[in-house]
Design a protein around this motif. Structure first.
Motif, short mmCIF file in Angstrom:
data_model
loop_
_atom_site.label_atom_id
_atom_site.label_comp_id
_atom_site.label_asym_id
_atom_site.label_seq_id
_atom_site.Cartn_x
_atom_site.Cartn_y
_atom_site.Cartn_z
N GLU A 1 4.34 13.60 2.91
CA GLU A 1 4.89 12.53 3.00
C GLU A 1 4.23 11.14 2.39
OE1 GLU A 1 6.57 9.83 6.89
OE2 GLU A 1 4.79 10.87 7.23
N THR A 2 5.06 10.48 1.78
CA THR A 2 4.74 9.21 0.93
C THR A 2 5.31 8.09 1.40
OG1 THR A 2 4.02 10.41 -0.97
CG2 THR A 2 4.36 8.12 -1.27
N THR A 3 4.55 7.17 1.95
CA THR A 3 5.25 5.83 2.52
C THR A 3 4.51 4.73 1.68
OG1 THR A 3 3.20 5.69 4.05
CG2 THR A 3 5.42 6.72 4.71
N THR A 4 5.34 3.79 1.55
CA THR A 4 5.06 2.54 1.10
C THR A 4 5.12 1.35 1.84
OG1 THR A 4 5.60 3.15 -1.44
CG2 THR A 4 5.38 0.80 -0.96
N THR A 5 4.15 0.51 2.23
CA THR A 5 4.23 -0.32 3.27
C THR A 5 3.77 -1.94 2.71
OG1 THR A 5 3.67 1.12 4.90
CG2 THR A 5 3.16 -1.05 5.33
N ASP B 1 4.53 -5.80 9.10
CA ASP B 1 4.25 -4.35 8.27
C ASP B 1 5.88 -3.99 7.83
OD1 ASP B 1 1.46 -3.20 8.69
OD2 ASP B 1 1.74 -4.42 10.14
N HIS B 2 6.36 -4.08 6.79
CA HIS B 2 7.35 -3.32 6.20
C HIS B 2 7.49 -1.95 5.68
CE1 HIS B 2 11.64 -4.48 4.33
NE2 HIS B 2 11.44 -3.52 5.18
N VAL B 3 7.53 -1.02 6.34
CA VAL B 3 7.62 0.39 5.59
C VAL B 3 9.08 0.35 4.85
CG1 VAL B 3 7.73 2.89 5.87
CG2 VAL B 3 6.32 1.56 7.38
N ALA B 4 8.79 0.69 3.43
CA ALA B 4 10.20 0.87 2.92
C ALA B 4 11.10 1.87 3.36
CB ALA B 4 9.67 1.58 1.26
N GLY B 5 12.20 1.35 3.48
CA GLY B 5 13.28 2.36 3.92
C GLY B 5 13.58 1.94 5.37
N VAL C 1 0.96 -1.06 -0.12
CA VAL C 1 -0.10 0.10 0.22
C VAL C 1 1.01 1.39 -0.13
CG1 VAL C 1 -1.84 1.25 1.43
CG2 VAL C 1 -1.76 -1.37 1.10
N THR C 2 0.74 2.25 -0.90
CA THR C 2 1.11 3.41 -1.13
C THR C 2 0.42 4.50 -0.63
OG1 THR C 2 2.94 2.82 -2.65
CG2 THR C 2 2.59 4.92 -2.20
N THR D 1 7.16 -7.36 12.96
CA THR D 1 6.32 -8.28 13.24
C THR D 1 5.26 -8.15 14.35
OG1 THR D 1 7.51 -9.59 12.04
CG2 THR D 1 5.85 -10.79 13.16
N ASN D 2 4.10 -8.29 14.35
CA ASN D 2 2.96 -8.04 15.33
C ASN D 2 2.30 -9.36 15.19
OD1 ASN D 2 3.48 -4.96 15.79
ND2 ASN D 2 3.11 -5.09 13.59
N TRP D 3 2.03 -9.46 16.44
CA TRP D 3 0.98 -10.70 16.92
C TRP D 3 -0.02 -9.96 17.53
CZ3 TRP D 3 6.14 -11.46 16.92
CH2 TRP D 3 6.55 -12.71 16.39
N LEU D 4 -1.26 -9.83 16.88
CA LEU D 4 -2.36 -9.00 17.18
C LEU D 4 -3.57 -10.02 17.78
CD1 LEU D 4 -2.73 -6.85 13.78
CD2 LEU D 4 -1.66 -6.30 15.97
N MET D 5 -4.01 -9.53 18.92
CA MET D 5 -5.26 -10.19 19.57
C MET D 5 -6.20 -10.24 18.75
SD MET D 5 -6.84 -9.76 23.14
CE MET D 5 -5.54 -9.31 24.11
N VAL D 6 -6.87 -11.71 18.59
CA VAL D 6 -8.00 -11.88 17.75
C VAL D 6 -9.21 -11.13 18.74
CG1 VAL D 6 -9.94 -13.65 17.39
CG2 VAL D 6 -7.25 -13.86 16.64
#
Length: 270
Positions: A197-201, A225-229, A173-174, A234-239
């Motif tokens: 600001e422009t981010t690419t994730t 989630d890897h933001v370019a640059g 996603v940009t 790495t996230n473990w999100l509670m269901v």
């Protein structure tokens, strides 16, 4: 087959099987007939203190208006203990942002990161599971007359299908946002500073895992989630709640030590 159906009920199903499609094939000496696909819906039992909530790793705007989640985390940096982090998430509900109807959530943070308040504005389509971020207002500093506030407005709202990804899938996603920064010192506001600001994730959903941390044992969605640059996180999100149970970056690990939902301690979900 009746015996297969009974066996399936005895063994149960996993939340990760939610959305799978099943067909029945009936055969005899003449031929066979295949039924239309039926969608399997799997739901977890409600969690303590929160009532019945969605059973996927969801953004805040799927949680009921008025819900308050308070969480504490322990942080280690390169193996050394850091300052604990605390945050309170309040589901504000329907709101407006820059003249657009949106859903608002508020995050109050203290600890390792700058203390402050983040008001996020977004929408979520439950049918397509597309999440749209409209922007945010971030205030850093807790003193009423001394703080910095940044208003970020999505130039074109970023659409994300992160909540519709299957295990192993990724999306990139940009997003471009126009930012306005204002600093207030001793009650006097300085001139606004604007930037773009422009981010690419790249978002990768790895699947579901049960994770045990000091706060308890929780079923989670593992997402990177890897933001370019920058380094990936790495996230473990509670269901059911979307709260970070664990986060790992290059040299930092953050684990949940306590969580309450509407004032009631939550130590296991589901």
């Amino acid at each position: 087959r009746k015996d297969a159906y009974a066996s399936r009920n005895e063994n149960g199903v996993a939340l990760s099987e939610n959305g799978l499609r099943y067909r029945v094939v009936v055969r005899d000496a003449i031929g066979s007939v295949t039924s239309r696909a039926a969608v399997l819906n799997v739901a977890a039992a409600p969690g303590g203190g929160g009532g019945s909530v969605p059973t996927t790793c969801v953004p805040a705007d799927l949680l009921p208006t008025g819900m308050v989640i308070r969480a504490d985390w322990a942080i280690t940096v390169m193996g050394m203990a850091g300052t604990p982090l605390s945050a309170t998430l309040t589901i504000v509900g329907p709101s407006t942002f820059q003249g657009r109807a949106a859903f608002e959530s508020r995050l109050d943070t203290t600890g390792t990161f700058f203390p402050g308040v983040t008001r996020a504005f977004s929408s979520f389509d439950t049918a397509s599971r597309v999440f749209t971020a409209y922007g945010a207002i971030v205030r850093l500093g807790t003193e009423p007359n001394n703080y910095t506030e940044v208003t970020s407005v999505a130039r074109q709202p970023a659409l994300s299908s992160r909540y519709a990804l299957a295990a192993g899938q990724s999306e990139t996603v940009t997003a471009t946002s126009d930012n306005t920064l204002v600093t207030v010192l001793n009650g006097t506001s300085g001139a606004p500073v604007t930037s773009t600001e422009t981010t690419t994730t790249t978002i990768t959903f790895h699947g579901m895992e049960t994770v045990t941390v000091p706060a308890g044992t929780f079923l989670t969605c593992k997402v990177t989630d890897h933001v370019a640059g920058s380094s990936p996180a790495t996230n473990w999100l509670m269901v059911g709640y979307g709260m970070n149970v664990k986060t790992v970056t290059d040299n930092t690990t953050q684990v949940l030590t306590a969580v309450t939902v509407n004032g009631t301690a939550l130590t296991r979900f589901p």
